[in-house]
Scaffold this motif. Structure first.
Motif, PDB file in Angstrom:
ATOM      1  N   LEU A   1    -211.157 -19.716  39.890  1.00 52.93           N
ATOM      2  CA  LEU A   1    -210.938 -19.460  41.312  1.00 52.93           C
ATOM      3  C   LEU A   1    -209.498 -19.022  41.572  1.00 52.93           C
TER       4      LEU A   1
ATOM      5  N   SER B   1    -211.665 -20.208  50.542  1.00 55.14           N
ATOM      6  CA  SER B   1    -212.576 -20.141  49.394  1.00 55.14           C
ATOM      7  C   SER B   1    -212.593 -21.450  48.613  1.00 55.14           C
TER       8      SER B   1
ATOM      9  N   ILE C   1    -215.233 -23.697  50.187  1.00 55.43           N
ATOM     10  CA  ILE C   1    -216.593 -23.279  49.835  1.00 55.43           C
ATOM     11  C   ILE C   1    -216.900 -23.661  48.384  1.00 55.43           C
ATOM     12  N   TRP C   2    -215.966 -23.374  47.502  1.00 52.01           N
ATOM     13  CA  TRP C   2    -216.126 -23.696  46.073  1.00 52.01           C
ATOM     14  C   TRP C   2    -216.367 -25.197  45.892  1.00 52.01           C
TER      15      TRP C   2
ATOM     16  N   THR D   1    -205.185 -24.191  43.479  1.00 59.79           N
ATOM     17  CA  THR D   1    -204.840 -23.261  44.556  1.00 59.79           C
ATOM     18  C   THR D   1    -204.079 -23.937  45.692  1.00 59.79           C
TER      19      THR D   1
ATOM     20  N   TRP E   1    -207.876 -16.417  53.277  1.00 62.41           N
ATOM     21  CA  TRP E   1    -209.234 -16.468  52.738  1.00 62.41           C
ATOM     22  C   TRP E   1    -209.270 -17.177  51.385  1.00 62.41           C
ATOM     23  N   SER E   2    -208.159 -17.141  50.640  1.00 61.08           N
ATOM     24  CA  SER E   2    -208.100 -17.892  49.382  1.00 61.08           C
ATOM     25  C   SER E   2    -208.185 -19.390  49.655  1.00 61.08           C
TER      26      SER E   2
ATOM     27  N   ASN F   1    -208.329 -15.771  43.452  1.00 59.32           N
ATOM     28  CA  ASN F   1    -207.428 -15.855  44.598  1.00 59.32           C
ATOM     29  C   ASN F   1    -206.218 -14.940  44.444  1.00 59.32           C
TER      30      ASN F   1
ATOM     31  N   MET G   1    -207.310 -11.595  45.451  1.00 57.71           N
ATOM     32  CA  MET G   1    -207.477 -11.545  46.905  1.00 57.71           C
ATOM     33  C   MET G   1    -206.133 -11.405  47.609  1.00 57.71           C
TER      34      MET G   1
END
Length: 681
Positions: A172, A195, A198-199, A38, A191-192, A176, A179
């Motif tokens: 993910l 994330s 967090i992941w 990502t 927010w992607s 994403n 999202m």
């Protein structure tokens, strides 16, 4: 409260505990691969160029700043890796340093959620922090491999980690993408990015809970010295003794060369596909294909050297069938199957008496017909964000200037007669620019929703070389018109419009992805049948000879085929079959490279040596990109650059074939014994 795991010798662990530690170690690949997919590959580069760098003079400037950001982060990680690795060996702190840099990476990545329009400097700073955490943490993660897996299991465990990484990063990334399309404005991307942090954090927990700090030979600091100085002293000592690690050094040189080729294939695949005219859908789906198809194939490749696996011959037959069949079926399909299925393009558009043909047509040519009062403006390369690279001795700064024709006349009209279908318009945006209507053959050009297309060229800062792709419904002769509507966006001080060039793009590729995927799956079904029927009988001899080194050489042979095939590639079906072949060998080649290095590395010095391994990985991002830059500069095409990668793989195969792995292992074991004896353990 969970107890702290104790680092017993691997042969003393119960089977259950041994497998638990392996799963926990491999789970970190699942955790951090989200950053690779990502942040590094799919989302942040495009967001940086189009949103964070929106107030920069041009897309080229944004790309240049992003490249500088990447280079800074890679340089810092390359410098820190061997130092930190050595420190972790001296003070027995691999897990401690892993946790520090995971924390640093998570914080830097999480802060990217704050990046919005024009925040390119903030994006660069936070990305560098995240990339340092990502790269440095990988040094300590890789250094734990010989402490987690027995020597005979390291190939399998390493590929298991890569397979989990493919799966985690791919899942993910798919989330994403949803999202990005579902959330409003820039929040889908922001927010992607958050994330990923967090992941990364959540799925790093198992390695900290289940994998113990390896037993080390912690050294007492010498009087008058400190930890950093002693680390440098240890690195200098290792470099002076490099002749003792002759085979390991040979391997590192081979790795530098062939990994350079692998890295550039991964990084330029999308750009190369776009250059050849493949659609965005094909390119995005091909990335996801490699991500998910790479999962089972990484596991298959990890078992190629596994003599204890009763299906080794089946795996060998399956991989070798694919290396031969995928190019044959892909290339054959291009010539035999209908163009509507394969995505083979029509002939290039040629000029006629009344219309220009395929290619780029600039404002200072005779291709434009202008109505109203237009003025001509020369924009320097510096203003456009284009400069001559330090190695481009042939480059003339004056040649980087671009000509723009501009007007704010309410009767202004721009006509462009061409033979083709898709075109790309290059223009500028700025604080005094207005809204212009787009017509094709005298009628408003409509978007997918059936609404007339308008170009709003307003932005509060000037930016050059903005592009928009427009498309006629059918191939043939057309007239593109841009018409001043006399309107402008709130905040604009005028209705100006400035055009630099129009490119008549190559013919569209019409393909049937369902048919192509069906053909791929049919090829795999035949491969599986072939492997089970012939593997135990015809491939036993090859399987007996395959060890880790020869398995890597097999993967590099496939990459050599990919390089030559990529030069001639000219259809969607070939692109997908080539991507599938990349998926087969990519994860396995890198995982086996990591495990082979681990077997020739002293366990007591794993941090230091994996620091050197990290340096070689970073240097592997220098040579082949330069080859691509030269290819585009000299030939105006990336095709020669793709073909040149064959040399990287051929040289890598030759050097790797000369590495004596057994001797390298013996030297590593002797060094471990020497260090442990000196420390009294």
């Amino acid at each position: 409260m969970a107890s702290t795991p104790v680092d017993l010798p691997l042969h003393q662990l119960s089977e259950k505990e041994y497998k638990r530690r392996i799963r926990a170690w491999a789970m970190y690949d699942w955790a951090n691969s989200a950053f690779a997919t990502t942040i590094l590959a799919a989302v942040l580069p495009a967001y940086y160029s189009s949103v964070a760098g929106a107030n920069l003079p041009s897309a080229a400037t944004a790309t240049q700043y992003w490249s500088i950001t990447l280079s800074i982060s890679v340089f810092i990680v390359a410098i820190l890796s061997p130092i930190l690795g050595t420190v972790s060996d001296i003070m027995r702190g691999k897990k401690k340093f892993l946790s520090v840099f995971v924390g640093l990476g998570v914080v830097g990545t999480g802060l990217l959620v704050l990046v919005d329009t024009g925040d390119w400097l903030m994006a660069s700073i936070f990305f560098i922090i995240g990339r340092i955490g990502f790269g440095a943490a990988n040094v300590f993660y890789d250094a734990l491999l010989p402490h987690v897996a027995k020597e005979e299991d390291q190939d399998r465990v390493s590929t298991y980690g890569y397979a989990l990484g493919y799966l985690g990063g791919g899942i993910l990334l798919a989330i994403n993408v949803v999202m990005i399309f579902q959330l409003p404005a820039n929040w889908g991307v922001r927010w992607s990015l958050f994330s990923v942090a967090i992941w990364w954090l959540v799925f790093s927990i198992p390695i900290f809970r289940q994998v113990p700090e390896p037993v080390g030979v912690s050294q007492k600091l010498l009087p008058g010295t400190n930890l950093v100085r002693q680390s440098f002293s240890q690195i200098r000592k290792t470099l002076r003794e490099i002749t003792q690690y002759r085979e390991l050094f040979r391997y590192l040189v081979a790795f530098l060369i062939y990994n350079d080729g692998i890295g550039i294939i991964i990084s330029v695949a999308v750009i190369y596909g776009a250059e050849l005219g493949f659609g965005t859908t094909e390119l995005v789906l091909a990335i996801l294909l490699v991500q998910f198809v790479g999962i089972p194939y990484s596991l298959v490749f990890g078992n190629l050297p596994a003599k204890s696996n009763r299906r080794q011959t089946v795996y060998v037959a399956f991989v070798m069938f694919n290396i031969i069949a995928l190019p044959l079926v892909g290339i054959g399909g291009r010539f035999i199957l209908p163009k509507t299925l394969t995505g083979t393009p029509s002939p290039d558009f040629v000029a006629t008496e009344t219309a220009v043909g395929q290619g780029t047509h600039t404002a200072d040519s005779n291709a434009f017909a202008l109505t109203g009062n237009w003025d001509t403006q020369t924009v320097s390369g510096t203003e456009r964000g284009e400069t001559c690279a330090w190695y481009a001795f042939w480059c003339d700064e004056a040649e980087l200037a671009a000509t723009y024709v501009a007007t704010d006349d309410v009767n202004g009209r721009f006509n462009f007669a061409y033979n083709g279908q898709p075109i790309e318009l290059t223009y500028s945006i700025g604080p005094d620019h207005g809204i212009w209507a787009v017509e094709l053959d005298g009628e408003p050009l409509l978007d997918d929703a059936g609404d007339p297309i308008l170009i709003d060229a307003y932005q509060n800062t000037v930016r050059y070389d903005v592009t928009t792709e427009l498309q006629a419904n059918v191939e043939g002769e057309h007239v593109l018109s841009l018409v001043n509507t006399g309107q402008s966006a709130p905040g604009s001080s005028g209705t100006r419009f400035a055009v630099s060039e129009v490119e008549v793009l190559p013919p569209l590729r019409s393909s049937n992805l369902g048919g192509i995927i069906g053909l791929l799956l049919a090829t795999q079904a035949v491969a599986i049948l072939f492997a089970f029927l012939t593997g135990p009988h015809l491939f036993q001899g090859i399987a007996d000879r395959l060890d880790t080194k020869r398995s890597i050489i097999l993967a590099l042979s496939a990459y050599a085929i990919i390089a030559i095939w990529g030069y001639f590639l000219n259809s969607v079906v070939e692109f997908w079959f080539l991507a599938w072949l990349v998926a087969i060998v990519q994860g396995g080649s890198q995982a086996l490279s990591r495990s082979l290095y681990a077997t020739m590395t002293p366990k007591t010095m794993s941090g230091e040596f994996f620091g050197f391994f990290s340096i070689m990985s970073k240097f592997a991002s220098f040579l082949s990109p330069l080859v691509f830059v030269l290819s585009v500069a000299l030939f105006d095409s990336s095709r020669p650059g793709v073909a040149s990668l064959f040399i990287f793989f051929a040289v890598g195969i030759f050097l790797l074939s000369r590495v004596n792995v057994a001797e390298g292992k013996a030297v590593a074991d002797a060094k471990d014994a020497e260090i442990l004896a000196a420390s009294g353990q």
